[in-house]
Design a protein around this motif. Structure first.
Motif, PDB file in Angstrom:
ATOM      1  N   TYR A 231      75.607  68.913  67.879  1.00 25.20           N
ATOM      2  CA  TYR A 231      74.466  67.944  68.119  1.00 25.20           C
ATOM      3  C   TYR A 231      74.806  66.701  67.729  1.00 25.20           C
ATOM      4  O   TYR A 231      75.400  66.221  66.660  1.00 25.20           O
ATOM      5  CB  TYR A 231      73.129  68.280  67.190  1.00 25.20           C
ATOM      6  CG  TYR A 231      72.225  67.203  67.324  1.00 25.20           C
ATOM      7  CD1 TYR A 231      71.445  67.043  68.263  1.00 25.20           C
ATOM      8  CD2 TYR A 231      71.975  66.291  66.020  1.00 25.20           C
ATOM      9  CE1 TYR A 231      70.232  66.224  68.183  1.00 25.20           C
ATOM     10  CE2 TYR A 231      70.991  65.434  65.922  1.00 25.20           C
ATOM     11  CZ  TYR A 231      70.132  65.244  66.855  1.00 25.20           C
ATOM     12  OH  TYR A 231      69.245  64.228  67.010  1.00 25.20           O
ATOM     13  N   LEU A 232      74.621  65.702  68.672  1.00 19.71           N
ATOM     14  CA  LEU A 232      75.032  64.168  68.464  1.00 19.71           C
ATOM     15  C   LEU A 232      74.154  63.388  69.172  1.00 19.71           C
ATOM     16  O   LEU A 232      73.876  63.418  70.458  1.00 19.71           O
ATOM     17  CB  LEU A 232      76.385  63.889  69.048  1.00 19.71           C
ATOM     18  CG  LEU A 232      77.298  62.512  69.200  1.00 19.71           C
ATOM     19  CD1 LEU A 232      77.293  62.090  67.614  1.00 19.71           C
ATOM     20  CD2 LEU A 232      78.241  62.532  69.945  1.00 19.71           C
ATOM     21  N   ASN A 233      73.439  62.569  68.260  1.00 22.13           N
ATOM     22  CA  ASN A 233      72.302  61.612  68.639  1.00 22.13           C
ATOM     23  C   ASN A 233      72.864  60.337  68.935  1.00 22.13           C
ATOM     24  O   ASN A 233      73.948  60.027  68.863  1.00 22.13           O
ATOM     25  CB  ASN A 233      71.134  61.808  67.811  1.00 22.13           C
ATOM     26  CG  ASN A 233      71.546  61.083  66.264  1.00 22.13           C
ATOM     27  OD1 ASN A 233      72.496  60.455  66.256  1.00 22.13           O
ATOM     28  ND2 ASN A 233      70.568  61.429  65.483  1.00 22.13           N
ATOM     29  N   ARG A 234      71.901  59.425  69.332  1.00 23.66           N
ATOM     30  CA  ARG A 234      72.289  57.947  69.712  1.00 23.66           C
ATOM     31  C   ARG A 234      72.897  57.130  68.515  1.00 23.66           C
ATOM     32  O   ARG A 234      73.503  56.157  68.769  1.00 23.66           O
ATOM     33  CB  ARG A 234      71.147  57.593  70.503  1.00 23.66           C
ATOM     34  CG  ARG A 234      70.658  58.110  71.831  1.00 23.66           C
ATOM     35  CD  ARG A 234      71.795  58.230  72.775  1.00 23.66           C
ATOM     36  NE  ARG A 234      71.369  58.966  74.134  1.00 23.66           N
ATOM     37  CZ  ARG A 234      71.365  60.244  74.554  1.00 23.66           C
ATOM     38  NH1 ARG A 234      72.094  61.063  73.598  1.00 23.66           N
ATOM     39  NH2 ARG A 234      71.236  60.531  75.585  1.00 23.66           N
TER      40      ARG A 234
ATOM     41  N   ASN B  76      83.655  76.921  60.770  1.00 25.15           N
ATOM     42  CA  ASN B  76      83.526  75.503  60.313  1.00 25.15           C
ATOM     43  C   ASN B  76      82.086  75.083  60.541  1.00 25.15           C
ATOM     44  O   ASN B  76      81.659  75.087  61.481  1.00 25.15           O
ATOM     45  CB  ASN B  76      84.463  74.576  60.800  1.00 25.15           C
ATOM     46  CG  ASN B  76      86.153  74.635  60.441  1.00 25.15           C
ATOM     47  OD1 ASN B  76      86.228  74.568  59.113  1.00 25.15           O
ATOM     48  ND2 ASN B  76      86.891  75.183  61.473  1.00 25.15           N
ATOM     49  N   MET B  77      81.312  74.126  59.638  1.00 25.81           N
ATOM     50  CA  MET B  77      80.524  73.394  59.765  1.00 25.81           C
ATOM     51  C   MET B  77      80.795  71.738  59.662  1.00 25.81           C
ATOM     52  O   MET B  77      81.478  71.616  58.612  1.00 25.81           O
ATOM     53  CB  MET B  77      79.270  73.668  58.782  1.00 25.81           C
ATOM     54  CG  MET B  77      78.460  74.970  58.969  1.00 25.81           C
ATOM     55  SD  MET B  77      77.346  75.142  60.297  1.00 25.81           S
ATOM     56  CE  MET B  77      76.307  73.960  59.824  1.00 25.81           C
ATOM     57  N   GLU B  78      80.340  71.146  60.716  1.00 28.01           N
ATOM     58  CA  GLU B  78      80.901  69.719  60.472  1.00 28.01           C
ATOM     59  C   GLU B  78      79.417  68.773  60.387  1.00 28.01           C
ATOM     60  O   GLU B  78      78.511  69.093  61.251  1.00 28.01           O
ATOM     61  CB  GLU B  78      81.631  69.317  62.030  1.00 28.01           C
ATOM     62  CG  GLU B  78      81.115  69.474  63.130  1.00 28.01           C
ATOM     63  CD  GLU B  78      81.861  69.146  64.064  1.00 28.01           C
ATOM     64  OE1 GLU B  78      82.975  68.370  64.071  1.00 28.01           O
ATOM     65  OE2 GLU B  78      81.593  69.630  65.486  1.00 28.01           O
ATOM     66  N   GLY B  79      79.886  67.554  60.082  1.00 30.81           N
ATOM     67  CA  GLY B  79      78.619  66.683  60.256  1.00 30.81           C
ATOM     68  C   GLY B  79      78.918  65.358  59.943  1.00 30.81           C
ATOM     69  O   GLY B  79      79.938  64.958  59.026  1.00 30.81           O
ATOM     70  N   THR B  80      78.270  64.533  60.408  1.00 29.14           N
ATOM     71  CA  THR B  80      78.313  63.086  60.157  1.00 29.14           C
ATOM     72  C   THR B  80      77.039  62.256  60.007  1.00 29.14           C
ATOM     73  O   THR B  80      76.166  62.530  61.019  1.00 29.14           O
ATOM     74  CB  THR B  80      79.202  62.225  61.299  1.00 29.14           C
ATOM     75  OG1 THR B  80      80.207  62.899  61.645  1.00 29.14           O
ATOM     76  CG2 THR B  80      79.356  60.684  61.021  1.00 29.14           C
TER      77      THR B  80
ATOM     78  N   GLY C  61      77.294  70.210  63.718  1.00 29.06           N
ATOM     79  CA  GLY C  61      78.117  71.191  64.567  1.00 29.06           C
ATOM     80  C   GLY C  61      78.465  72.158  63.928  1.00 29.06           C
ATOM     81  O   GLY C  61      78.559  72.265  62.527  1.00 29.06           O
ATOM     82  N   PHE C  62      78.858  73.611  64.520  1.00 29.76           N
ATOM     83  CA  PHE C  62      79.393  74.719  64.119  1.00 29.76           C
ATOM     84  C   PHE C  62      80.326  74.987  65.041  1.00 29.76           C
ATOM     85  O   PHE C  62      80.436  74.913  66.177  1.00 29.76           O
ATOM     86  CB  PHE C  62      78.564  75.710  64.086  1.00 29.76           C
ATOM     87  CG  PHE C  62      79.024  76.946  63.891  1.00 29.76           C
ATOM     88  CD1 PHE C  62      79.588  77.365  62.485  1.00 29.76           C
ATOM     89  CD2 PHE C  62      79.366  78.003  64.743  1.00 29.76           C
ATOM     90  CE1 PHE C  62      80.094  78.502  62.167  1.00 29.76           C
ATOM     91  CE2 PHE C  62      79.813  79.174  64.308  1.00 29.76           C
ATOM     92  CZ  PHE C  62      80.113  79.638  63.093  1.00 29.76           C
ATOM     93  N   TYR C  63      81.659  75.287  64.475  1.00 31.90           N
ATOM     94  CA  TYR C  63      82.798  75.751  65.446  1.00 31.90           C
ATOM     95  C   TYR C  63      83.750  76.697  64.935  1.00 31.90           C
ATOM     96  O   TYR C  63      83.795  76.603  63.700  1.00 31.90           O
ATOM     97  CB  TYR C  63      83.504  74.506  66.179  1.00 31.90           C
ATOM     98  CG  TYR C  63      84.437  73.810  65.178  1.00 31.90           C
ATOM     99  CD1 TYR C  63      85.535  73.950  65.050  1.00 31.90           C
ATOM    100  CD2 TYR C  63      83.660  72.736  64.320  1.00 31.90           C
ATOM    101  CE1 TYR C  63      86.151  73.254  64.003  1.00 31.90           C
ATOM    102  CE2 TYR C  63      84.550  72.003  63.487  1.00 31.90           C
ATOM    103  CZ  TYR C  63      85.627  72.226  63.200  1.00 31.90           C
ATOM    104  OH  TYR C  63      86.629  71.488  62.480  1.00 31.90           O
ATOM    105  N   VAL C  64      84.344  77.332  65.730  1.00 31.63           N
ATOM    106  CA  VAL C  64      85.467  78.441  65.083  1.00 31.63           C
ATOM    107  C   VAL C  64      86.553  78.262  66.039  1.00 31.63           C
ATOM    108  O   VAL C  64      86.864  78.020  66.964  1.00 31.63           O
ATOM    109  CB  VAL C  64      84.687  80.045  65.647  1.00 31.63           C
ATOM    110  CG1 VAL C  64      85.837  80.940  65.099  1.00 31.63           C
ATOM    111  CG2 VAL C  64      83.501  80.364  65.155  1.00 31.63           C
TER     112      VAL C  64
END
Length: 416
Positions: A210-213, A248-252, A219-222
């Motif tokens: 998920y990436l907003n304006r 992985n869980m990622e975030g900004t 996000g989640f990825y393997v």
């Protein structure tokens, strides 16, 4: 009377003028169309670098003559001269990048290490419509292997690294993306004596983001990585294959216009094909906080916990845990003067040395502290100069792996 043109001649002349005018209009329209759909930059460059390193081989205080190749000093000046060309094409939605260079390296003390290296990057940033985009790229780097884990003179230690990348993302809904990718890394030692350390890693990645304006991201990825040493036997004590899986869980998060938080946390397991006692599983993570203190100064705090190749000739893996603080100051904008002062501390625990597994010897552990001063000076857009000074110290439970190092250097790059 000779200057009077007949009607037929006037007609032919008018026709020629019309053809020329039409051709010029057509050419101008094509140039306008090309400017809109096809922009390109071709930029040759040359770069020179002079570095002094007082402990190039990262030798301990009690090193033996054999470890230094019987040289009477551990220090050396390194001169590097490189030339290359960088190109960038923009064709409608597609972007093509090519960067190729060759470099020559001379060592004042360790002449055995003189070598010619190169680097090549070819990349296609592709896009189909508004929702689908990705990257296809290939890179090739030939350089001298480092001595931080070897701690002795090793000749013919050239290492070629090839990387293939193919990935893409699709905007399923506004701000929601599906992503997938494939990466292959090949580490190749041209020397026949070192080919046992050649390694290939193939990584597949799948995830959702998920990436907003406002560029806030969640996000989640393997990732699934298959590694293999093609020149090792299946019963080798070094092992010849492994599989690594990470969830992985990622975030900004942009807390404000001056503060950004970014990080990845996951669970990693690495399973070896033969020597199961080397298997590793645990939490891995990395993250950083960027704070814009003033308009011309920032602080970047980064921390990490992960596994990586040790960089030694037996290609064992290590668990890295560390922290780095990097203050940055921008003194002027034109010309650009930038100062960086990264300070870091890292702990390394071996996950795969032979002795720790086979003979019951304690796994190698080390603590490394470093500080570096970078001064970047850009008087024009085509000229960039960098000066640096660095200090590094490593303490290890293996006395032959402990060292201190001081280095300084100056680099200048000119683009045409």
């Amino acid at each position: 009377m000779g200057n009077i043109l007949t009607t037929q001649e006037k007609t032919r002349l008018s026709g020629r003028k019309a053809i020329i005018a039409g051709g010029m209009y057509l050419l101008m329209s094509q140039n306008i169309l090309a400017a809109a759909l096809f922009n390109h930059i071709i930029q040759p460059y040359v770069e020179t670098q002079l570095t002094y390193d007082n402990n190039l081989l990262r030798l301990p205080d009690n090193y033996t003559p054999e470890m230094s190749g019987n040289h009477d000093t551990t220090s050396s000046f390194i001169k590097q001269l490189s030339a290359g060309v960088a190109t960038r094409w923009q064709i409608s939605q597609q972007q093509l990048i090519l960067d190729a260079s060759i470099n020559q390296n001379w060592y004042s003390t360790f002449n055995e290490l003189n070598h010619t290296g190169h680097q090549l990057l070819g990349q296609w940033n592709w896009q189909v419509g508004r929702r689908l985009q990705g990257e296809l790229s290939y890179s090739n780097l030939l350089t001298l292997g480092n001595f931080q884990s070897v701690n002795r003179l090793v000749t013919d230690n050239l290492q070629k690294t090839e990387r293939y990348i193919a990935n893409g993302r699709y905007e399923l809904f506004p701000d929601f993306f599906l992503r997938a990718g494939y990466t292959r890394n090949d580490s190749i030692y041209p020397s026949t004596a070192l080919q046992e350390n050649n390694m290939t890693e193939q990584t597949k990645e799948f995830g959702v983001r998920y990436l907003n304006r406002l560029y806030n991201l969640l996000g989640f990825y393997v990732t699934i990585t298959d590694g293999k040493y093609p020149f090792r036997d299946a019963n080798s004590e070094f092992d010849n294959a492994y599989t690594r899986t990470t969830y992985n869980m990622e975030g900004t998060w942009y807390y404000s216009v001056k503060t950004r938080f970014r990080g990845v946390i996951g669970y990693t397991s690495q399973d070896y094909q033969n020597v199961k006692s080397r298997n590793f599983s645990g939490i891995t993570a990395e993250g950083d906080i960027l704070w814009e203190v003033t308009r011309k100064s920032t602080l970047l705090l980064a921390a990490w916990r992960g596994i990586s190749e040790a960089g030694s000739l037996n290609s064992s893996f290590v668990l890295n845990q560390g922290v780095r603080l990097t203050p940055t100051w921008l003194w002027t904008e034109t010309p650009l003067i930038q100062v960086e002062l990264p300070v870091s501390y890292e702990q390394r625990l071996s996950l795969g040395t032979v002795g720790s597994v086979i003979n019951g010897v304690a796994a190698q552990q080390s603590d490394t502290s470093s500080i570096r001063l970078n001064l970047n000076y850009t008087p024009t857009t085509n000229i960039k100069m960098t000066a640096f000074a660095a200090y590094e110290k490593r303490n290890s439970n293996d006395p032959l792996s402990s060292y201190q190092d001081q280095s300084a250097g100056l680099t200048m790059k000119v683009s045409f």
